[in-house]
Enzyme design. Structure first.
Site, PDB file in Angstrom:
ATOM      1  N   ASP A 139      -3.143  -9.680  -1.623  1.00  0.00           N
ATOM      2  CA  ASP A 139      -2.230  -8.677  -1.307  1.00  0.00           C
ATOM      3  C   ASP A 139      -1.162  -8.526  -2.330  1.00  0.00           C
ATOM      4  O   ASP A 139      -0.596  -9.384  -2.416  1.00  0.00           O
ATOM      5  CB  ASP A 139      -1.386  -9.056  -0.001  1.00  0.00           C
ATOM      6  CG  ASP A 139      -0.801  -7.613   0.439  1.00  0.00           C
ATOM      7  OD1 ASP A 139      -0.262  -6.932  -0.338  1.00  0.00           O
ATOM      8  OD2 ASP A 139      -0.308  -7.529   1.441  1.00  0.00           O
ATOM      9  N   HIS A 140      -1.443  -7.353  -3.403  1.00  0.00           N
ATOM     10  CA  HIS A 140      -0.526  -7.276  -4.525  1.00  0.00           C
ATOM     11  C   HIS A 140       0.933  -7.111  -4.122  1.00  0.00           C
ATOM     12  O   HIS A 140       1.689  -6.797  -4.817  1.00  0.00           O
ATOM     13  CB  HIS A 140      -1.029  -6.229  -5.340  1.00  0.00           C
ATOM     14  CG  HIS A 140      -0.903  -6.457  -6.818  1.00  0.00           C
ATOM     15  ND1 HIS A 140       0.082  -7.189  -7.245  1.00  0.00           N
ATOM     16  CD2 HIS A 140      -1.638  -5.887  -7.921  1.00  0.00           C
ATOM     17  CE1 HIS A 140      -0.162  -7.252  -8.691  1.00  0.00           C
ATOM     18  NE2 HIS A 140      -0.964  -6.382  -9.070  1.00  0.00           N
ATOM     19  N   ARG A 141       1.197  -6.761  -2.741  1.00  0.00           N
ATOM     20  CA  ARG A 141       2.515  -6.467  -2.365  1.00  0.00           C
ATOM     21  C   ARG A 141       3.376  -7.512  -2.494  1.00  0.00           C
ATOM     22  O   ARG A 141       4.516  -7.766  -2.404  1.00  0.00           O
ATOM     23  CB  ARG A 141       2.682  -5.780  -0.945  1.00  0.00           C
ATOM     24  CG  ARG A 141       1.916  -4.425  -1.060  1.00  0.00           C
ATOM     25  CD  ARG A 141       2.113  -4.034   0.600  1.00  0.00           C
ATOM     26  NE  ARG A 141       1.291  -4.956   1.530  1.00  0.00           N
ATOM     27  CZ  ARG A 141       1.173  -4.861   2.617  1.00  0.00           C
ATOM     28  NH1 ARG A 141       1.766  -3.721   3.237  1.00  0.00           N
ATOM     29  NH2 ARG A 141       0.353  -5.798   3.209  1.00  0.00           N
TER      30      ARG A 141
END
Length: 532
Positions: A504-506
């Site tokens: 998850d790049h967040r």
């Protein structure tokens, strides 16, 4: 006479589950370990057994209720107390009626050879229909009470329908593959008549003589309140299979239809009236599904076959669409040199393992993942509901994706940080077997903090696994292969294991993902690293 409360057992950390079936009625005589109620969470079911032999004095919950660990569900009177207790002048109405019923049964023959009994589908906890997947006996077979007559399958669990009494199987009313709903007749039997069954189920030719006062049926039958009506706020409906089929053909959500039959049962005329009324109203917009497929008519190009997806694959599809749509995902690829690991696994380690224990490369991958999660705690975290905080988990539960005949399931190895290579090998094999046999415990697929999906036994060089929310990362493992690797002076053959880390790049940036993947590769390249 004292009464014992039966409570919900430990649910393994689950806060609440739903009561989907009540298997007994007030006044029933039950044996120890006999199923009395069935509970259901999001992904599994649990049968609550009677802790002792005795009589059901009261049912404290109804179908659809939410219960937690320790919640009282049934009150019972012990069979031992019933035999030894002195007469009680302060009996409740229920006690008097139950005793009257028991005395009446004891005064009459227990077996009525010519009596015929219809076996019906019990409460399905709101499920529209379930499929018949197995007929356990043959017509004409002798049957003992509680023998399995047939097996039904719902979303992620199976249900055996037991014989209500001893006798002989006369006929099945269904076949394998049929869809059945609550109350449908599925078999006919002949044999012993159980006095504790509802009077409405007894045949007319077994009715008591006119000069004999029958036991009031409302005092020994299942309470009407436990029968789901339609419509309800929980979306449950009370309708037969023909009506449900009509609803599917017309595209009608039966939870929106008001039933005019007995106990608000939905009739065909109710569905037809609903459709007629809607056609006369302006369109309010089409209902949307979680998964949208093609509406094209492919039959115009040639022969086709429509095969419905089973419940597990439908749920998996919706979850994957949600994860892919809400999580910005990136995949980091790397390769681990497992030449020494495989030499050790097949050599010295194999000679030291307990008899019957087999260790696959997956056990080493699981151990490496635990160590990597401890070094990089953001991979063992989750975003809170509004995305403003990161929840760091102080426990390590590893999910392992398992292929089953019905679809993909992900059982979870709990407290992975406390386990070694052999523990991982044994527990992963055990959980995979239970997943394929549909015998996972109620919390068997809950609480995972990180997931591993291994395709090494099949093939391929790499793939992009989808992160399973609320987790923030997943590791894919492909098939190892021999490759030429430069050692500084020459190329030499090395066994390389491809890994694919989706994240998850967040929560995780590219540099962190690259370090995490490289650390796993370093651990797998030399088993001694796992001891540090």
């Amino acid at each position: 006479m004292s009464q014992t409360q039966v409570t919900v057992p430990d649910l393994g950390g689950i806060e609440e589950v739903e009561v989907i079936e009540i298997s007994i009625s007030v006044g029933d005589t039950v044996e120890a370990e006999q199923e009395i109620i069935v509970l259901e969470s999001d992904k599994a079911t649990m049968e609550v057994p009677a802790p002792m032999a005795g009589t059901v004095a009261a049912i404290l919950v109804s179908v659809g209720d939410k219960v937690s660990s320790g919640t009282p569900v049934v009150e019972m009177e012990s069979a031992v107390e019933q035999r030894t207790a002195e007469p009680d002048t302060k009996k409740t109405t229920t006690d008097v009626v139950v005793e009257a019923a028991q005395e009446k049964v004891s005064a009459e023959p227990e077996v009525a050879p010519d009596s015929e009994v219809e076996v019906c589908v019990p409460d399905l906890g709101g499920a529209d229909a379930v499929e018949v997947i197995e007929l356990s006996l043959k017509v004409g077979d002798a049957v003992e009470a509680e023998d399995s007559l047939l097996v039904l399958e719902s979303d992620k669990a199976t249900m055996e329908i037991p014989a209500p009494s001893s006798g002989k199987l006369l006929a099945y009313s269904v076949s394998v593959g049929d869809k059945v709903s609550e109350g449908d007749v599925i078999a006919r039997m002949v044999g012993q008549q159980n006095a504790s069954k509802p009077a409405a189920e007894a045949k007319q030719d077994n009715a008591p003589p006119a000069n004999t006062e029958p036991v009031p049926p409302t005092t020994i039958s299942k309470p009407i309140e436990s029968i789901p009506a339609a419509p309800t706020s929980s979306g449950k409906v009370h309708a037969g299979p023909a009506v449900r089929q009509l609803g599917r053909e017309l595209g009608v959500d039966l939870t929106l239809v008001s039933g005019t039959g007995p106990r608000n049962r939905i009739l065909k005329s109710d569905v037809q009236a609903f459709v007629k009324n809607r056609l006369q109203q302006p369109s309010s917009g089409a209902q949307t599904m979680g998964v949208v497929g093609s509406s094209e008519d492919f039959s115009r190009f040639g022969a086709i076959e429509n095969v419905p997806l089973n419940k597990i694959k439908q749920v998996t599809a919706k979850n994957m669409v949600q994860s892919w749509s809400t999580i910005p995902q990136v995949t980091q690829f790397d390769s681990a040199d497992i030449t020494q690991l495989e030499a050790y696994r097949k050599g010295d380690m194999a000679t030291m393992l307990p008899e019957g224990v087999k260790v696959s490369p997956l056990a080493f991958v699981l151990k490496a993942c635990v160590l990597a999660l401890q070094k990089f705690p953001q991979f063992n975290s989750s975003l809170n509901a509004d995305g403003s905080e990161l929840i760091f988990k102080q426990f390590y539960n590893l999910g392992i994706a398992v292929e089953t005949p019905d679809g993909l399931l992900v059982p979870v190895i709990k407290e992975a940080d406390k386990k070694g290579i052999i523990d991982f090998a044994q527990e992963s094999a055990e959980l995979a077997g239970k997943a394929r046999d549909k015998k996972l415990p109620m919390d068997g697929m809950m609480g995972g903090t990180f997931t591993i999906s291994s395709l090494g036994g099949i093939g391929g060089t790499a793939f992009t696994p989808i992160v399973s929310a609320p987790q923030v990362a997943i590791l894919g493992v492909s098939k190892a292969s021999m490759q030429p690797v430069w050692n500084g002076n020459s190329f030499e053959p090395r066994l390389m294991l491809p890994i694919s880390l989706s994240y998850d790049h967040r929560v995780i940036d590219g540099a962190e993902a690259a370090r995490f993947a490289r650390y796993i590769c370093q651990l797998l390249s030399d088993t001694r690293h796992m001891l540090l």
